[in-house]
Design an enzyme around this catalytic site. Structure first.
Site, PDB file in Angstrom:
ATOM      1  CD  GLU A  46      -2.835  -1.012   2.473  1.00  0.00           C
ATOM      2  OE1 GLU A  46      -2.628  -0.133   3.337  1.00  0.00           O
ATOM      3  OE2 GLU A  46      -3.712  -1.880   2.616  1.00  0.00           O
ATOM      4  CG  ASP A  57      -3.845   8.030   8.119  1.00  0.00           C
ATOM      5  OD1 ASP A  57      -3.809   6.798   8.216  1.00  0.00           O
ATOM      6  OD2 ASP A  57      -4.068   8.627   7.053  1.00  0.00           O
TER       7      ASP A  57
END
Length: 258
Positions: A46, A57
């Protein structure tokens, strides 16, 4: 078969999916890390698309995106990284992961076209719900790019069906209710949900968020078709910028899944 399908078809163990941020801490180091991951044991990669407001995040990946942007990262550079990677590797799947705003600014159809040309295999756009994804999904299907969707511990069975519809490649199960790198996943808590997902689809299931150590990877690999490790690898890049240390870390994770 696609590169992603080939990985899952050929492995007799859970796949290791590694995440790094494109352009962190700069374009060259990031590319060197990217190129090193398959030999270290990454089955799928990824590649984060840097963005100023990464709402899912935690601090580690937020800071990585900030470093990349400060160093001049943009979508063109990210796609060029994939092209450069493909010059020496035509087998390891690359999945771009990030948020819809940069894709929208680029132009969704043009983005998918350019991603396909660069050698991208899948997209994870974490804030693009199925109800808003028609344009991107149609363009991706036309270019044989998988749309990989996220499922969380709070996803209901009714919602699960909508998420699965149109998804391909693998499903990304977010193992914690929180941001990346913020906690460790509870195997017993997520086991029933993983079982329910597998009852509804044959699409492989990858578990991510909260997986940091080889032991974490081994434990989650008992439930899933793949495990995703991101923040701990990104942290190693930030602390050392040493390819060998990143490789050793990934080798340890890969070894735990064998």
């Amino acid at each position: 078969m696609s590169r992603i399908e080939t990985v899952f078809a050929n492995l007799d163990r859970p796949a290791l999916i590694t995440f790094i941020m494109a352009g962190d801490p700069d374009a060259q180091v990031s590319l060197d890390v990217l190129k090193s991951l398959p030999d270290a044991g990454a089955d799928i990669i990824e590649l984060g698309m840097p963005f100023t407001d990464p709402m899912a995040d935690g601090p580690v990946i937020q800071l990585a995106g900030g470093r990349a942007l400060t160093a001049g990262a943009n979508m063109n550079q990210t796609l060029q990284m994939v092209r450069d990677f493909r010059e020496g590797n035509d087998t390891t799947p690359i999945v771009l992961m990030g948020y819809y705003n940069p894709v929208m600014q680029y132009g969704a159809v043009k983005f998918v076209d350019d991603a396909a040309e660069a050698g991208v295999d899948g997209l994870i756009i974490v804030d693009l719900p199925p109800e808003e994804a028609d344009e991107t999904l149609k363009a991706a299907k036309a270019k044989d790019i998988d749309i990989i969707r996220l499922i969380t511990p709070t996803t209901t069975n009714e919602r699960l069906g909508k998420i699965i519809d149109g998804a391909s490649g693998f499903l990304y199960y977010v193992s914690i209710t929180g941001v990346t790198g913020s906690a460790s996943a509870d195997l017993n808590a997520i086991k029933p949900h993983i079982e329910e997902i597998k009852n509804q689809t044959d699409i492989p299931v990858a578990i991510g968020f909260g997986i940091k150590t080889p032991e974490d990877a081994k434990n989650m690999g008992e439930l899933a078709d793949a495990v995703v490790v991101g923040s701990s690898i990104v942290n190693t890049v930030a602390e050392s910028q040493d390819i060998s240390k990143v490789s050793d870390q990934v080798k340890g994770l890969a070894g735990a899944l064998k």
